[in-house]
Enzyme design. Sequence first.
Site, PDB file in Angstrom:
ATOM      1  N   HIS A 136      55.321  37.210  -9.746  1.00 10.90           N
ATOM      2  CA  HIS A 136      55.361  38.400  -8.896  1.00 10.90           C
ATOM      3  C   HIS A 136      54.011  39.106  -8.770  1.00 10.90           C
ATOM      4  O   HIS A 136      53.800  39.843  -7.822  1.00 10.90           O
ATOM      5  CB  HIS A 136      56.406  39.375  -9.452  1.00 10.90           C
ATOM      6  CG  HIS A 136      56.697  40.540  -8.570  1.00 10.90           C
ATOM      7  ND1 HIS A 136      57.233  40.398  -7.307  1.00 10.90           N
ATOM      8  CD2 HIS A 136      56.530  41.887  -8.759  1.00 10.90           C
ATOM      9  CE1 HIS A 136      57.405  41.593  -6.757  1.00 10.90           C
ATOM     10  NE2 HIS A 136      56.970  42.506  -7.610  1.00 10.90           N
TER      11      HIS A 136
ATOM     12  N   ASP B   5      58.224  33.727  -8.144  1.00 10.88           N
ATOM     13  CA  ASP B   5      58.534  35.164  -8.188  1.00 10.88           C
ATOM     14  C   ASP B   5      59.992  35.397  -8.585  1.00 10.88           C
ATOM     15  O   ASP B   5      60.918  34.989  -7.875  1.00 10.88           O
ATOM     16  CB  ASP B   5      58.260  35.787  -6.813  1.00 10.88           C
ATOM     17  CG  ASP B   5      58.200  37.304  -6.849  1.00 10.88           C
ATOM     18  OD1 ASP B   5      58.847  37.911  -7.718  1.00 10.88           O
ATOM     19  OD2 ASP B   5      57.497  37.881  -6.005  1.00 10.88           O
TER      20      ASP B   5
ATOM     21  N   SER C 232      54.544  44.625  -3.668  1.00  7.62           N
ATOM     22  CA  SER C 232      55.925  44.934  -4.032  1.00  7.62           C
ATOM     23  C   SER C 232      56.374  46.222  -3.323  1.00  7.62           C
ATOM     24  O   SER C 232      56.311  46.304  -2.096  1.00  7.62           O
ATOM     25  CB  SER C 232      56.047  45.014  -5.556  1.00  7.62           C
ATOM     26  OG  SER C 232      57.372  44.912  -5.980  1.00  7.62           O
TER      27      SER C 232
END
Length: 269
Positions: free
Chosen positions: A250, A222, A96
């Site tokens: 995610h 996600d 991320s």
Amino acid sequence: MIIHKFCRLDDGRSVSYRAGGDGPVLVLLHGWGMSSLVFSPLMQRLSCCRRIIAPDLRGHGHSHGGPGYALGDFAADIEQCLNLAGAEEIALLGWSLGGMVALEMVERLGERLKKLILVSTTPCFVQRDGWPHGQPASRVNALSRRFRRDPAAALEGFFLQQFDGETKQGPLIQTCKHELFDLAPLPLASAGLGGLSTLCDADLRELSPRCLPTLIMHGRCDAIIPPAAGEYLARRLPEAQWKLLDGVGHAPFIGRLDFCADILADFLI
């Protein structure tokens, strides 16, 4: 055994990191609002064949904050920490926001960096003209307002959102939630808000890193970063392998620990 350590930077601030295992170095960079504890199960799985170094980004976990929270600020701290730890022949995994920091670090690490892994990563977090594969800026601003009002509630809600749409809820989710929010401090207010500002501002679509074996892994479900953002990186980066994981959100290394650990171990050979 994974040990919690600190290194002191040239300006007197400290970076907290978790380290353990033997073998070639694998560096793990966490995402916004989290800490290196998010990787605890993965570290246990991979430390049998890798020397793991998992720093807390500045202002997160037990790391000191700093005057800025741009990608380059995060990257500068990590680079100095790795220098102090004597890390050579590095494989770098970023998740991320940590994946964006990892992209920022490719040129900094130069030939020391041997492999790159990007998990649930985007070159551009918010929607822009010609870029529909992000969050609306209004949604990031709303998260910023929630974080100002009640950081703990905002971060817990954000964490649970990472598993929306998963076809199977893994047992590690609640354990990881407990470690992140009960055993570690919340990020500094400046780091939480500064990190969100960076997510709104950063745009790495034109970044052209050197040829490097790269694994890009993304969950089809996600809800934070659309898989199309990961596909863009897979097309853009030389020597990239693309792995789209069905039924995963995610944070695939939590929801599907064994599956993801096996994929990573194969790539790191």
